[in-house]
Design an enzyme around this catalytic site. Sequence first.
Site, PDB file in Angstrom:
ATOM      1  N   THR A  20       0.801  -1.220   0.000  1.00  0.00           N
ATOM      2  CA  THR A  20       0.000   0.000   0.000  1.00  0.00           C
ATOM      3  C   THR A  20       0.835   1.272   0.000  1.00  0.00           C
ATOM      4  O   THR A  20       0.463   2.268  -0.624  1.00  0.00           O
ATOM      5  CB  THR A  20      -0.899  -0.009   1.265  1.00  0.00           C
ATOM      6  OG1 THR A  20      -1.726  -1.158   1.198  1.00  0.00           O
ATOM      7  CG2 THR A  20      -1.767   1.217   1.353  1.00  0.00           C
ATOM      8  N   SER A  65       2.043  -7.911  -0.705  1.00  0.00           N
ATOM      9  CA  SER A  65       2.863  -8.800   0.132  1.00  0.00           C
ATOM     10  C   SER A  65       2.205 -10.149   0.379  1.00  0.00           C
ATOM     11  O   SER A  65       2.849 -11.070   0.870  1.00  0.00           O
ATOM     12  CB  SER A  65       3.282  -8.125   1.438  1.00  0.00           C
ATOM     13  OG  SER A  65       2.258  -8.158   2.386  1.00  0.00           O
ATOM     14  N   THR A  96       1.991  -4.639   4.460  1.00  0.00           N
ATOM     15  CA  THR A  96       1.916  -4.989   5.883  1.00  0.00           C
ATOM     16  C   THR A  96       1.520  -6.448   6.113  1.00  0.00           C
ATOM     17  O   THR A  96       1.853  -7.022   7.152  1.00  0.00           O
ATOM     18  CB  THR A  96       0.901  -4.082   6.615  1.00  0.00           C
ATOM     19  OG1 THR A  96      -0.361  -4.195   5.962  1.00  0.00           O
ATOM     20  CG2 THR A  96       1.359  -2.647   6.634  1.00  0.00           C
ATOM     21  N   ASP A  97       0.797  -7.047   5.148  1.00  0.00           N
ATOM     22  CA  ASP A  97       0.211  -8.368   5.411  1.00  0.00           C
ATOM     23  C   ASP A  97       1.243  -9.420   5.818  1.00  0.00           C
ATOM     24  O   ASP A  97       0.982 -10.235   6.699  1.00  0.00           O
ATOM     25  CB  ASP A  97      -0.584  -8.851   4.187  1.00  0.00           C
ATOM     26  CG  ASP A  97      -1.866  -8.051   4.007  1.00  0.00           C
ATOM     27  OD1 ASP A  97      -2.284  -7.377   4.978  1.00  0.00           O
ATOM     28  OD2 ASP A  97      -2.451  -8.097   2.908  1.00  0.00           O
ATOM     29  N   GLN A 286      -0.765 -19.977  20.923  1.00  0.00           N
ATOM     30  CA  GLN A 286      -1.708 -19.130  20.178  1.00  0.00           C
ATOM     31  C   GLN A 286      -1.824 -17.744  20.815  1.00  0.00           C
ATOM     32  O   GLN A 286      -2.317 -16.815  20.192  1.00  0.00           O
ATOM     33  CB  GLN A 286      -3.093 -19.781  20.172  1.00  0.00           C
ATOM     34  CG  GLN A 286      -3.154 -21.053  19.371  1.00  0.00           C
ATOM     35  CD  GLN A 286      -4.506 -21.745  19.459  1.00  0.00           C
ATOM     36  OE1 GLN A 286      -5.504 -21.134  19.826  1.00  0.00           O
ATOM     37  NE2 GLN A 286      -4.533 -23.010  19.112  1.00  0.00           N
ATOM     38  N   CYS A 287      -1.386 -17.628  22.079  1.00  0.00           N
ATOM     39  CA  CYS A 287      -1.471 -16.321  22.752  1.00  0.00           C
ATOM     40  C   CYS A 287      -0.442 -15.365  22.159  1.00  0.00           C
ATOM     41  O   CYS A 287       0.647 -15.769  21.787  1.00  0.00           O
ATOM     42  CB  CYS A 287      -1.168 -16.461  24.243  1.00  0.00           C
ATOM     43  SG  CYS A 287      -2.421 -17.384  25.124  1.00  0.00           S
TER      44      CYS A 287
HETATM   45  N1  ASP Z   1      -2.252  -6.175   0.863  1.00  0.00           N
HETATM   46  C1  ASP Z   1      -1.270  -5.145   1.135  1.00  0.00           C
HETATM   47  C2  ASP Z   1       0.078  -5.826   1.231  1.00  0.00           C
HETATM   48  O1  ASP Z   1       0.368  -6.439   2.215  1.00  0.00           O
HETATM   49  C3  ASP Z   1      -1.612  -4.429   2.375  1.00  0.00           C
HETATM   50  C4  ASP Z   1      -0.607  -3.414   2.799  1.00  0.00           C
HETATM   51  O2  ASP Z   1       0.323  -3.066   2.122  1.00  0.00           O
HETATM   52  O3  ASP Z   1      -0.744  -2.907   3.897  1.00  0.00           O
HETATM   53  O4  ASP Z   1       0.832  -5.734   0.302  1.00  0.00           O
END
Ligand code: ASP
Length: 350
Positions: A20, A65, A96-97, A286-287
Amino acid sequence: MNGNNAKEKASLLLIYTGGTIGMKQDPADLTLKPFNFGQILEEVPELAKFAYRIDSYSFDPIIDSSDMEPSSWQKLAALIYERYDEYDGFVVLHGTDTMSYSASALSFMLEGLTKPVIFTGSQLPIGMPRTDGKENLISAVEIAAEKDGHGHARVPEVCVCFDNMLMRGNRTTKVNADNFRAFRSENFPPLAEAGIYIRYNDAAIRKPDDWNRKPVLHTALDTRVSILKIHPGITPQVVRDILCGKETRAVIIETYGSGNAPSKPWFIELIRQAAGMGKILLNVSQCLAGSVNMDIYANGKILKDAGVSSGYDSTTESALAKLFHLMGENGDNGAVKEMLDRNLRGEISK
Ligand code: ASP
């Protein structure tokens, strides 16, 4: 050399992999499109106020990602290694993913870092008025250029810099799909916090044994790992498929709380069967916070006795990356288990 002089001379490589952060709204149809990364200084003119030399490198094609693969990590680690002597630090712009997976992987692939590798990204595209991308990028750049009083990098680690927090990459998890505070590092304190000043937690930052030695690049990865998430109602068929699959060399067992799983005889029998097949079984909770301790409850102790290794307070992302790396380097599962138990890059508290 004082900090300011060091900053003036700093040179950084900005690597754009996708995500993003590098998007901008096309005024014609209002859709989000990647912008030309060669013109990063035009998009973020604030960067020019630092007296740094900033070069950029863009993946081609850039990727969401969710499409990150171990081959992308190999490319990224090799790029940083090849250009290592040219720069004081590296900033990786990444979706971020899967950022926590990539940051974890790079921490194992680059051993003995003497320079920062700072991952950042954003929840809103950099071309949007309320973007968090500019602040994240500017903080990441400043941190990547920061030197200590001896002229050494202040943070020679693979990190995630997000929403004013600098975290050890292999301790992070993405926890929020909407909020600007997308990442957390529950089991390790932040390495720095950016407010009016950037306050470094120097005591928590790892330092190399030898500042003059180039890092060791590890690119061998063995991906034959599966993840078994324990839940009420899990069936013997599902557990058998995951634990005893022919192609599986290691299984991360995501257990409850401090490392507990069902004590039903069929479950324990399958764990013993997989251990008997020589598979590496790694217990991760899992925590989000806290650690596996298979000595507390009888249900945990049964797993330990059946041959399951402790993942301590590891994230699942880091456990996966550590397994890929150790299995890529070692053909022998016994040697992998022995290394799993060690704190290699600050990924576990041990
Ligand atoms: N789907 C995007 C990615 O991970 C989301 C992001 O960039 O925050 O590439």
